[in-house]
Design an enzyme around this catalytic site. Sequence first.
Site, PDB file in Angstrom:
ATOM      1  N   LEU A 117       6.150  13.533 -68.968  1.00 29.83           N
ATOM      2  CA  LEU A 117       5.661  13.353 -67.601  1.00 29.83           C
ATOM      3  C   LEU A 117       6.758  13.572 -66.574  1.00 29.83           C
ATOM      4  CD1 LEU A 117       3.423  10.168 -67.936  1.00 29.83           C
ATOM      5  CD2 LEU A 117       2.669  12.537 -67.727  1.00 29.83           C
ATOM      6  N   GLY A 118       7.975  13.175 -66.878  1.00 28.77           N
ATOM      7  CA  GLY A 118       9.067  13.306 -65.914  1.00 28.77           C
ATOM      8  C   GLY A 118      10.391  12.963 -66.558  1.00 28.77           C
ATOM      9  N   GLY A 128      14.561  11.754 -65.446  1.00 28.33           N
ATOM     10  CA  GLY A 128      15.495  11.321 -64.423  1.00 28.33           C
ATOM     11  C   GLY A 128      16.840  11.001 -65.034  1.00 28.33           C
ATOM     12  N   THR A 129      17.742  10.480 -64.222  1.00 26.02           N
ATOM     13  CA  THR A 129      19.079  10.160 -64.694  1.00 26.02           C
ATOM     14  C   THR A 129      19.052   9.139 -65.827  1.00 26.02           C
ATOM     15  OG1 THR A 129      19.938  10.582 -62.487  1.00 26.02           O
ATOM     16  CG2 THR A 129      21.353   9.343 -63.964  1.00 26.02           C
ATOM     17  N   PHE A 130      18.170   8.175 -65.724  1.00 25.91           N
ATOM     18  CA  PHE A 130      18.180   7.090 -66.685  1.00 25.91           C
ATOM     19  C   PHE A 130      17.340   7.344 -67.933  1.00 25.91           C
ATOM     20  CE2 PHE A 130      19.972   5.166 -63.026  1.00 25.91           C
ATOM     21  CZ  PHE A 130      20.806   4.165 -63.514  1.00 25.91           C
ATOM     22  N   GLY A 131      16.585   8.420 -67.953  1.00 28.42           N
ATOM     23  CA  GLY A 131      15.797   8.708 -69.138  1.00 28.42           C
ATOM     24  C   GLY A 131      14.593   9.566 -68.849  1.00 28.42           C
ATOM     25  N   VAL A 136      10.066   9.895 -69.111  1.00 28.00           N
ATOM     26  CA  VAL A 136       8.788   9.202 -69.199  1.00 28.00           C
ATOM     27  C   VAL A 136       7.808  10.125 -69.893  1.00 28.00           C
ATOM     28  CG1 VAL A 136       6.908   8.119 -67.933  1.00 28.00           C
ATOM     29  CG2 VAL A 136       9.240   7.916 -67.092  1.00 28.00           C
ATOM     30  N   LYS A 144       8.563   4.739 -70.786  1.00 25.75           N
ATOM     31  CA  LYS A 144       9.835   5.086 -70.172  1.00 25.75           C
ATOM     32  C   LYS A 144      10.907   4.931 -71.245  1.00 25.75           C
ATOM     33  CE  LYS A 144      12.649   3.797 -66.114  1.00 25.75           C
ATOM     34  NZ  LYS A 144      12.686   2.873 -64.940  1.00 25.75           N
ATOM     35  N   ASP A 182      14.250  -0.299 -53.285  1.00 26.77           N
ATOM     36  CA  ASP A 182      14.011   1.152 -53.387  1.00 26.77           C
ATOM     37  C   ASP A 182      12.550   1.487 -53.117  1.00 26.77           C
ATOM     38  OD1 ASP A 182      14.788   3.787 -53.671  1.00 26.77           O
ATOM     39  OD2 ASP A 182      14.522   3.806 -55.849  1.00 26.77           O
TER      40      ASP A 182
END
Length: 528
Positions: free
Chosen positions: A201-202, A204-207, A209, A224, A321
Amino acid sequence: MQTAVHAMAPQLLAQYSHSSLNRPLNGNSTGMPTPPATRKRKRAAHQYTVSYSEVQEVDSAGKVRDVIVIDDTPPPTTASPSTSHMFSTSYQPPLYSAPIRTRARAAQEAQALSTSVSSITIPGPAAKKRRRDIADDAGTVAKRPATGHLQQLTANKSIASGSGATIDEASKEVPCDDKEGHYIVVPDDIIHRRYRTVRLLGQGTFGKVVEAVDTETNKKVAIKIIRAIPKYRDASKMEVRVLQKLKERDPRNINKCIHLIQWFDHRNHICLVSELLGMCVYDFLKENEFAPFPRHHIQSFAKQLLGSVAFLHDLHLIHTDLKPENILLVNNDYRTAHIPIPGRRNGGTKAKRILKSTEIRLIDFGSATFEDEYHSNVVSTRHYRAPEIILGLGWSYPCDAFSLGCILVEFYTGMALFQTHDNLEHLAMMEQVMGKMTERFLRQGVRSKPEFFKEGKLDWPKPKVSRQSKKDVRACRSLQEIIHPRDSVNVHFLDLVKRLLTFDPVLRISVRDALAHPYFSLKIPAEL
């Protein structure tokens, strides 16, 4: 920084004097003015990339802390029709019925792609993007360092499924990570002996999904998957701690925050399982050509968001955030209406999507901070960052209220309120939109950031400022020009937004008080 935070706290907490704060932690309508096309919300002009930096901060006790600072560039898009974010999807495919493959077979098939999967870069759309901020400051979210609470999470079994942190021992000899510590995602992979992956699905920096199917219930979920690097693992455990607290205090999810179904450790990757929801609000805006939401939808969104954040503040939590990317629609269904195109003599129309349901969920608590714990110097994505954060004056609950003010204006116009990547330019834009800083706040700013001021006022423009920067600041309109008070709905909405977008955090309305604003007692008729 820590000293500044605690010096502000008593005054700020005065706004939250309701009894719940003192509880212990355990217990565009037709005719709307059209903004200039040059103010469209922008992202990176070329390829989406993921970047981060690791810095050190010294707290008030003199202890050096490692802090991860991430850029707010969105995750790269996938085959999904829209940009999907954490726990979200805009497309619901049929359940996979393919035979289950072993980890060994899946890893073998993915071996040739393993070096490229973690560094996917897909060119973004050519128009209507948000500016990418500079990596060392704008759009950053500083993750808090790990604390002693992390060790408690390892043995915690209080989640709804009854599962704590368990490690899947199967096929340990088969590599499952790429060179950057990201989990290699392949269809039909089985995670934790229970979840069959469907698609990415997506990222990012942290992992990453992924969408998956729970083989025990045959329901779709979002997982996630955190990178297998200690700093990210520790940060994810902080998020687990927050999510568990939210579910414990609101088991029926009246306050519309994402609920954690289960978390576990799968082959050195912390995994957070949640319900699979619709697309984020930003994606809906983008696919709708940044058309504003109808005013009755804005009222519904505002009430839900203020309620969610007030719940967090009651628990002594600050989200830090808040932005449209972190607000998910529960359902993406919409109807299409045809509205007149302003300025067209021939009476032309264009299609506009109108949501059938405005129910939402607030997500991404990876940066959420308890009021009495360590506060990083810089939080919030640039476009929604409060002035006290920019000026280094410390921050608390009011920074969330400011972010909500920015979001509500974006819902009304369809585009981000502050389009900038520079601190001084950002403050200059704020004065254009919100009016001059109050005397008290100005004095605080002068003491904290003297380089931004001259002769008792904001030092703008400086001699070396570019023509474009000057033009961008001049293009900013006041709130009264943006939300023209043409009727009682706009009069009350404008007043609410003004109270949220106040320079001085001590004078800014609290989210709990905002819920009692006369704006929410209005009956707004359905409109386009």
